[in-house]
Design a protein around this motif. Structure first.
Motif, PDB file in Angstrom:
ATOM      1  N   ARG A 119       0.848  -1.193   0.000  1.00  0.00           N
ATOM      2  CA  ARG A 119       0.000   0.000   0.000  1.00  0.00           C
ATOM      3  C   ARG A 119       0.883   1.242   0.000  1.00  0.00           C
ATOM      4  O   ARG A 119       2.042   1.187   0.405  1.00  0.00           O
ATOM      5  N   LEU A 120       0.305   2.314  -0.430  1.00  0.00           N
ATOM      6  CA  LEU A 120       0.988   3.602  -0.427  1.00  0.00           C
ATOM      7  C   LEU A 120       1.593   3.860   0.951  1.00  0.00           C
ATOM      8  O   LEU A 120       0.928   3.690   1.964  1.00  0.00           O
ATOM      9  N   GLY A 121       2.876   4.215   0.975  1.00  0.00           N
ATOM     10  CA  GLY A 121       3.548   4.522   2.230  1.00  0.00           C
ATOM     11  C   GLY A 121       4.238   3.343   2.894  1.00  0.00           C
ATOM     12  O   GLY A 121       4.941   3.523   3.881  1.00  0.00           O
ATOM     13  N   LYS A 138      10.331   3.910   0.678  1.00  0.00           N
ATOM     14  CA  LYS A 138       8.909   4.036   0.997  1.00  0.00           C
ATOM     15  C   LYS A 138       8.121   4.175  -0.303  1.00  0.00           C
ATOM     16  O   LYS A 138       8.453   5.026  -1.136  1.00  0.00           O
ATOM     17  N   LEU A 139       7.118   3.349  -0.465  1.00  0.00           N
ATOM     18  CA  LEU A 139       6.288   3.358  -1.672  1.00  0.00           C
ATOM     19  C   LEU A 139       5.499   4.666  -1.766  1.00  0.00           C
ATOM     20  O   LEU A 139       4.792   5.038  -0.833  1.00  0.00           O
ATOM     21  N   SER A 140       5.634   5.366  -2.888  1.00  0.00           N
ATOM     22  CA  SER A 140       4.970   6.659  -3.041  1.00  0.00           C
ATOM     23  C   SER A 140       3.829   6.641  -4.057  1.00  0.00           C
ATOM     24  O   SER A 140       3.220   7.675  -4.323  1.00  0.00           O
ATOM     25  N   LEU A 141       3.555   5.459  -4.619  1.00  0.00           N
ATOM     26  CA  LEU A 141       2.390   5.263  -5.493  1.00  0.00           C
ATOM     27  C   LEU A 141       1.742   3.922  -5.137  1.00  0.00           C
ATOM     28  O   LEU A 141       2.450   2.977  -4.804  1.00  0.00           O
ATOM     29  N   PRO A 142       0.430   3.814  -5.236  1.00  0.00           N
ATOM     30  CA  PRO A 142      -0.191   2.507  -5.037  1.00  0.00           C
ATOM     31  C   PRO A 142       0.280   1.536  -6.131  1.00  0.00           C
ATOM     32  O   PRO A 142       0.462   1.941  -7.284  1.00  0.00           O
ATOM     33  N   TYR A 145      -1.284   1.509  -9.617  1.00  0.00           N
ATOM     34  CA  TYR A 145      -1.112   2.709 -10.440  1.00  0.00           C
ATOM     35  C   TYR A 145       0.209   2.703 -11.200  1.00  0.00           C
ATOM     36  O   TYR A 145       0.336   3.319 -12.248  1.00  0.00           O
TER      37      TYR A 145
END
Length: 169
Positions: A119-121, A138-142, A145
């Motif tokens: 998940r995002l974040g 840290k993931l910055s896009l879902p 997407y």
């Protein structure tokens, strides 16, 4: 309640529950496999956990405002090979591996695969096409997407395997 007043068992259970929520129980078990060799640094003002070290090497920083951990390259190196692909991973094209290893952000157009359960974040491990660790971030896009974006950052890299912070530890 101040964490530095916890018994060693209570602290273990507290950290285990956070890691289980943030990642999963298997990850928490692997991360804490060196618990007897771990030391913990607490805030002098609040008594809250700040840092986790294993064999005097920083493994994670606790973000009290979010209630989660940010992991270091050293923790990722220790745990990643025990976690089945693609779990917690963002896989990038080989031609950008060196940039990512140097600590540069991961752009969406360079992502080959991503764990669909992220998940995002979320904290992620960035790997190359052979599943070799390049960085943590840290993931910055879902995840769903990412295939549709040709511009912009998919992962904000905190530390690459070739970054200065990684070399010191």
């Amino acid at each position: 309640m101040k964490m530095n007043s916890f018994s060693k068992k209570e602290l273990f259970l507290h950290i285990f529950s956070i890691l289980s929520y943030q990642f999963n129980e298997n990850f928490a078990t692997e991360f804490l496999s060196l618990y007897e060799k771990m030391t913990f640094k607490f805030s002098k003002n609040t008594g809250k956990l700040k840092h986790i070290y294993a064999n005097n090497i920083l493994q994670a920083n606790y973000r009290a405002s979010l209630g989660t951990f940010s992991l270091t390259i050293d923790a990722a190196k220790r745990v990643l090979n025990k976690i089945k692909f693609p779990t917690f991973r963002v896989q990038v094209q080989s031609d950008v591996s060196e940039f990512i290893a140097d600590g540069k952000s991961v752009f969406a157009k360079h992502v080959k695969t991503v764990d669909p359960n992220l998940r995002l974040g979320n904290e992620v491990f960035i790997v190359d096409e052979q599943d070799n660790l390049l960085a943590v971030g840290k993931l910055s896009l879902p995840p769903n997407y990412i295939p549709y974006f040709q511009f912009g950052s998919a992962v904000n890299v905190r530390q690459g395997i070739n970054s200065k912070k990684a070399k010191k530890s």
